[in-house]
Write a protein that holds these residues in place. Structure first.
Motif, PDB file in Angstrom:
ATOM      1  N   LEU A 367       0.910  -1.245   0.018  1.00 56.28           N
ATOM      2  CA  LEU A 367       0.070   0.001  -0.166  1.00 56.28           C
ATOM      3  C   LEU A 367       0.896   1.354  -0.116  1.00 56.28           C
ATOM      4  O   LEU A 367       0.530   2.187  -0.497  1.00 56.28           O
ATOM      5  CB  LEU A 367      -0.932   0.207   1.220  1.00 56.28           C
ATOM      6  CG  LEU A 367      -1.925  -1.098   0.963  1.00 56.28           C
ATOM      7  CD1 LEU A 367      -2.687  -1.042   2.664  1.00 56.28           C
ATOM      8  CD2 LEU A 367      -2.799  -0.688   0.118  1.00 56.28           C
ATOM      9  N   LEU A 368       1.880   1.259   0.663  1.00 53.93           N
ATOM     10  CA  LEU A 368       2.844   2.280   0.646  1.00 53.93           C
ATOM     11  C   LEU A 368       3.694   2.516  -0.672  1.00 53.93           C
ATOM     12  O   LEU A 368       4.232   3.425  -0.795  1.00 53.93           O
ATOM     13  CB  LEU A 368       3.962   2.086   1.695  1.00 53.93           C
ATOM     14  CG  LEU A 368       3.371   2.609   3.261  1.00 53.93           C
ATOM     15  CD1 LEU A 368       4.178   1.623   4.244  1.00 53.93           C
ATOM     16  CD2 LEU A 368       3.491   3.748   3.624  1.00 53.93           C
ATOM     17  N   GLY A 369       3.520   1.428  -1.398  1.00 54.51           N
ATOM     18  CA  GLY A 369       4.200   1.647  -2.710  1.00 54.51           C
ATOM     19  C   GLY A 369       5.913   1.311  -2.778  1.00 54.51           C
ATOM     20  O   GLY A 369       6.461   1.597  -3.641  1.00 54.51           O
ATOM     21  N   TRP A 370       6.059   0.713  -1.580  1.00 54.86           N
ATOM     22  CA  TRP A 370       7.498   0.378  -1.368  1.00 54.86           C
ATOM     23  C   TRP A 370       8.107  -1.147  -2.010  1.00 54.86           C
ATOM     24  O   TRP A 370       9.007  -1.098  -2.877  1.00 54.86           O
ATOM     25  CB  TRP A 370       8.129  -0.072   0.292  1.00 54.86           C
ATOM     26  CG  TRP A 370       7.864   1.073   0.817  1.00 54.86           C
ATOM     27  CD1 TRP A 370       7.373   2.572   0.615  1.00 54.86           C
ATOM     28  CD2 TRP A 370       7.839   1.253   2.277  1.00 54.86           C
ATOM     29  NE1 TRP A 370       7.415   3.405   1.909  1.00 54.86           N
ATOM     30  CE2 TRP A 370       7.532   2.619   2.894  1.00 54.86           C
ATOM     31  CE3 TRP A 370       7.853   0.252   3.596  1.00 54.86           C
ATOM     32  CZ2 TRP A 370       7.467   2.882   4.312  1.00 54.86           C
ATOM     33  CZ3 TRP A 370       7.890   0.848   4.731  1.00 54.86           C
ATOM     34  CH2 TRP A 370       7.867   1.984   5.161  1.00 54.86           C
ATOM     35  N   TYR A 371       7.153  -1.961  -2.079  1.00 48.82           N
ATOM     36  CA  TYR A 371       7.478  -3.157  -2.615  1.00 48.82           C
ATOM     37  C   TYR A 371       6.392  -3.891  -3.403  1.00 48.82           C
ATOM     38  O   TYR A 371       5.326  -3.627  -3.085  1.00 48.82           O
ATOM     39  CB  TYR A 371       8.257  -4.376  -1.403  1.00 48.82           C
ATOM     40  CG  TYR A 371       9.492  -3.827  -0.757  1.00 48.82           C
ATOM     41  CD1 TYR A 371      10.694  -4.061  -1.195  1.00 48.82           C
ATOM     42  CD2 TYR A 371       9.192  -3.396   0.530  1.00 48.82           C
ATOM     43  CE1 TYR A 371      11.741  -3.537  -0.409  1.00 48.82           C
ATOM     44  CE2 TYR A 371      10.334  -2.718   1.346  1.00 48.82           C
ATOM     45  CZ  TYR A 371      11.530  -2.926   0.590  1.00 48.82           C
ATOM     46  OH  TYR A 371      12.558  -2.491   1.364  1.00 48.82           O
ATOM     47  N   LYS A 372       6.882  -4.719  -4.184  1.00 43.87           N
ATOM     48  CA  LYS A 372       5.781  -5.222  -5.053  1.00 43.87           C
ATOM     49  C   LYS A 372       5.563  -6.849  -4.751  1.00 43.87           C
ATOM     50  O   LYS A 372       6.578  -7.570  -4.037  1.00 43.87           O
ATOM     51  CB  LYS A 372       6.147  -5.176  -6.596  1.00 43.87           C
ATOM     52  CG  LYS A 372       5.992  -3.775  -7.354  1.00 43.87           C
ATOM     53  CD  LYS A 372       6.247  -4.038  -8.817  1.00 43.87           C
ATOM     54  CE  LYS A 372       6.803  -2.724  -9.303  1.00 43.87           C
ATOM     55  NZ  LYS A 372       7.961  -2.483  -9.268  1.00 43.87           N
ATOM     56  N   ASP A 373       4.483  -7.461  -5.306  1.00 44.75           N
ATOM     57  CA  ASP A 373       4.503  -8.734  -4.998  1.00 44.75           C
ATOM     58  C   ASP A 373       5.827  -9.579  -5.213  1.00 44.75           C
ATOM     59  O   ASP A 373       6.425  -9.214  -6.353  1.00 44.75           O
ATOM     60  CB  ASP A 373       3.127  -9.705  -5.913  1.00 44.75           C
ATOM     61  CG  ASP A 373       1.882  -9.057  -5.252  1.00 44.75           C
ATOM     62  OD1 ASP A 373       1.769  -9.078  -3.898  1.00 44.75           O
ATOM     63  OD2 ASP A 373       0.865  -8.945  -5.958  1.00 44.75           O
ATOM     64  N   GLY A 374       6.175 -10.648  -4.544  1.00 44.35           N
ATOM     65  CA  GLY A 374       7.293 -11.379  -4.786  1.00 44.35           C
ATOM     66  C   GLY A 374       8.501 -10.955  -4.053  1.00 44.35           C
ATOM     67  O   GLY A 374       9.526 -11.724  -4.089  1.00 44.35           O
ATOM     68  N   GLN A 375       8.479  -9.706  -3.739  1.00 44.34           N
ATOM     69  CA  GLN A 375       9.786  -9.032  -3.315  1.00 44.34           C
ATOM     70  C   GLN A 375       9.787  -9.332  -1.955  1.00 44.34           C
ATOM     71  O   GLN A 375      11.110  -9.177  -1.344  1.00 44.34           O
ATOM     72  CB  GLN A 375       9.649  -7.550  -3.795  1.00 44.34           C
ATOM     73  CG  GLN A 375      10.118  -7.042  -4.945  1.00 44.34           C
ATOM     74  CD  GLN A 375      10.475  -5.485  -4.973  1.00 44.34           C
ATOM     75  OE1 GLN A 375       9.450  -4.843  -5.063  1.00 44.34           O
ATOM     76  NE2 GLN A 375      11.707  -5.102  -5.163  1.00 44.34           N
ATOM     77  N   ARG A 376       8.710  -9.402  -1.180  1.00 45.85           N
ATOM     78  CA  ARG A 376       8.925  -9.638   0.191  1.00 45.85           C
ATOM     79  C   ARG A 376       8.164 -11.110   0.481  1.00 45.85           C
ATOM     80  O   ARG A 376       7.143 -11.544   0.168  1.00 45.85           O
ATOM     81  CB  ARG A 376       7.736  -8.867   0.868  1.00 45.85           C
ATOM     82  CG  ARG A 376       7.978  -7.321   0.852  1.00 45.85           C
ATOM     83  CD  ARG A 376       9.535  -7.101   1.695  1.00 45.85           C
ATOM     84  NE  ARG A 376       9.244  -7.021   3.155  1.00 45.85           N
ATOM     85  CZ  ARG A 376       9.894  -7.892   3.968  1.00 45.85           C
ATOM     86  NH1 ARG A 376      10.347  -8.862   3.339  1.00 45.85           N
ATOM     87  NH2 ARG A 376       9.631  -7.822   5.031  1.00 45.85           N
TER      88      ARG A 376
END
Ligand code: ARG
Length: 578
Positions: A367-376
């Motif tokens: 939601l914060l736009g920091w990371y996309k799916d799969g990056q975390r």
């Protein structure tokens, strides 16, 4: 260097394109490496799941058409001797004998580099593991995280990732208010400092706090006040907190050095960035959350993040009194990581009981736009159960890691080794292997007889097999045997040899697969299989003095090398003698 499986994949994609007349994404094509040789060296179910768009009557007809094309492929013919359609539409491939022998030469040439690739070069990952809590026991759960996380970091590194290893110490939070109150009220700093294990004393004080607070709830307010003081930088609060940190590190240092685990020097010289490091970085997170309109005030005045369609319970970011929480500190951590390292991937190796917590965290970071799916990614290990049941710090029934490590050593000595240094290595490694050999998610019942065992799927068994190979090679060297082997001897390999040669070719693929799936257990399975194949071969035929001595020695050397490379990835030593 392209691996064998990559070459085969490319040909299958080519054949599929010719028939389907459309581009196939490489991800749609999975090559399996069957353990059972009757299914070939590689196998794919590609035809099974993509036949609906092929126009053929059923998957096996589509597979047959693909096989016809593949048999005409000259590139493929260089490495594959046979292609067969099996079952409902699998396509199986057998490698040429020459390729198997060439690969053996490759192992002996590349040595510790065999299995290592650069397929992820230019990518950065942060792998966070261990993360014990200050003033609390280093639990067997933290041990699991340390062992599994370290192996995952090794696997990523072996496939070209730039890896940072972090230790997210639990060194901040309201529990320090309780701890400080307890030390000041019932503790004796000098006594604690003299204690053999100061953490034991701290835990006893913590247990006492909870017992007393049950009778007298106002203690909770006292504790809250102390934590507030700590957050405000009060000298006495900071001093006692620092003592807790130092006392805890006396124990952590011992454990990490026994395990041979190190963290990146980037992070506080190798201690990791604990929660406290982010203390003054939380305000920026809260501001950003406010700015992006993600914070809402809850009924009791706390600030929370709510999720769309209530897919997760709301996550609390600020308490009514302004105190921050575990989530707040994790957000600050990942903001820092983003700004400083811009990682492609962050892995948290933390017990599966925190799964919901990490889902909430990852959702907030999206939601914060920091990371996309799969990056975390959260790799959650299952619980370890003792016959006595689960552990709880609050009640004080704790299993001390130091005692587990001591017991392991005692048992390794009982196995017959009078070399204590070796017994220590073998015992620690046996514990590691026991954690690594299963899918991390599964729960483990802690069973000494299974862990320290020379025969089954255990660390000592693999180490013993490696030492056995080394013994053979050592003997050959003393006999004046030259290195190098005569390829002609392999023209008629016996089934045992052939089976080993085949299995050896799989190692680089298995490393890639294990890294992609964050699954060190795939390496364990592979090595166990290799060891079994070798021991079978060893028990049946002669190596030294046989008419095929040079090729058999080469095979032995290759097995030793691959066992060692695999054990290295797991963080397990491969002693020359046992
Ligand atoms: N200290 C925590 C515990 O013992 C684990 C921390 C996991 N990492 C994280 N980024 N939250 O439960």
């Amino acid at each position: 260097m392209t691996s064998l499986s990559e070459k085969i994949k490319k040909c299958v994609l080519g054949a599929a394109l010719a028939i389907l007349k459309k581009k196939i994404v490489a991800n749609d094509l999975v090559l399996e490496f069957p353990e059972n040789e009757t299914f070939g060296d590689y196998s794919t179910n590609f035809a099974l799941h993509s036949w609906p768009e092929s126009g053929f009557k059923n998957p096996s007809e589509f597979a047959a058409a693909l096989a016809i094309k593949l048999r005409k492929d000259n590139d493929l013919a260089k490495i594959v001797s046979k292609i067969e359609v099996a079952g409902p539409g699998f396509i199986n491939f057998w490698l040429k004998k020459e390729i198997l022998i060439e690969n053996l030469g490759e192992i002996l040439k590349r040595k510790e580099k065999y299995g290592v690739s650069q397929i992820n070069k230019d990518k950065t990952a942060i792998v966070e593991y261990s993360s014990p809590n200050i003033a609390k026991p280093f639990t067997i759960g933290h041990l699991r995280s340390t062992i599994i996380g370290d192996a995952i970091a090794n696997l990523l590194q072996a496939t070209g990732w730039k890896v940072y290893r972090d230790n997210h110490l639990g060194d901040w939070g309201t529990q320090f208010g309780k701890m400080i109150y307890a030390i000041k009220t019932w503790g004796d700093e000098e006594e604690i400092a003299k204690s053999e294990n100061p953490v034991k004393d701290l835990v006893a004080l913590y247990v006492k706090f909870h017992e007393q607070a049950e009778k007298n709830p106002s203690l909770e307010d006292e504790a809250r006040k102390w934590f507030k003081k700590l957050e405000d930088g009060d000298g006495e609060a900071k001093r006692l907190w620092q003592k807790c940190v130092d006392w805890s590190w006396l124990i952590f240092d011992k454990i990490y050095s026994k395990l041979g685990v190190v963290f990146s020097r980037d992070f506080e010289g190798g201690r990791g960035l604990g929660e406290s490091f982010f203390e003054n970085r939380m305000k920026a997170v809260i501001d950003e959350l406010e700015e992006k309109k993600l914070l809402q005030v809850g009924k009791e005045g706390a600030k929370l993040v709510f999720f769309e369609k209530d897919k997760y319970p709301p996550a609390m970011i600020l308490k009514k009194d302004g105190a921050t929480l575990y989530h707040t500190r994790d957000l600050a951590t990942d903001k820092y990581r983003l700004e400083k390292y811009n990682p492609d991937l962050i892995i948290n190796e933390v017990g599966a009981e925190q799964t919901l917590y990490f889902r909430q965290l990852f959702e907030m970071e999206k939601l914060l736009g920091w990371y996309k799916d799969g990056q975390r990614v959260h790799v959650g290990h299952g619980l370890i159960r003792f016959k006595e049941g689960k552990m709880s710090t609050r009640k004080g029934n704790v299993v001390w890691m130091e005692e587990v490590l001591q017991e392991a050593q005692k048992r390794a000595v009982e196995l017959g080794s009078n070399d204590t240094k070796l017994a220590e290595t073998v015992s620690v490694d046996a514990l590691k292997y026991n954690d690594l050999k299963r899918d991390p998610k599964t729960e483990i019942v802690f069973d000494w007889d299974e862990i320290i065992n020379m025969k089954g799927n255990s660390g000592p068994y693999l180490q013993y097999t490696h030492a056995r190979c080394q013994g053979v090679l050592e003997k050959a060297k003393m006999n004046g045997q030259k290195t190098g082997f005569d390829k002609k001897e392999f023209l008629t390999p016996e089934s045992g040899e052939l089976s080993i040669l085949r299995w050896l070719t799989k190692f680089p693929d298995i490393v890639v697969q294990a890294a992609e799936q964050y699954a060190p257990n795939l390496i364990c399975n592979y090595l166990f299989n290799l060891a079994q194949k070798f021991n079978f071969f060893y028990s049946r035929g002669r190596i030294i003095g046989s008419e095929k001595e040079s090729s058999r020695l080469a095979l032995t050397q290759a097995v030793a090398q691959v066992l060692k490379n695999g054990l290295d990835l797991l963080g397990i030593k491969a002693p020359e003698k046992m």
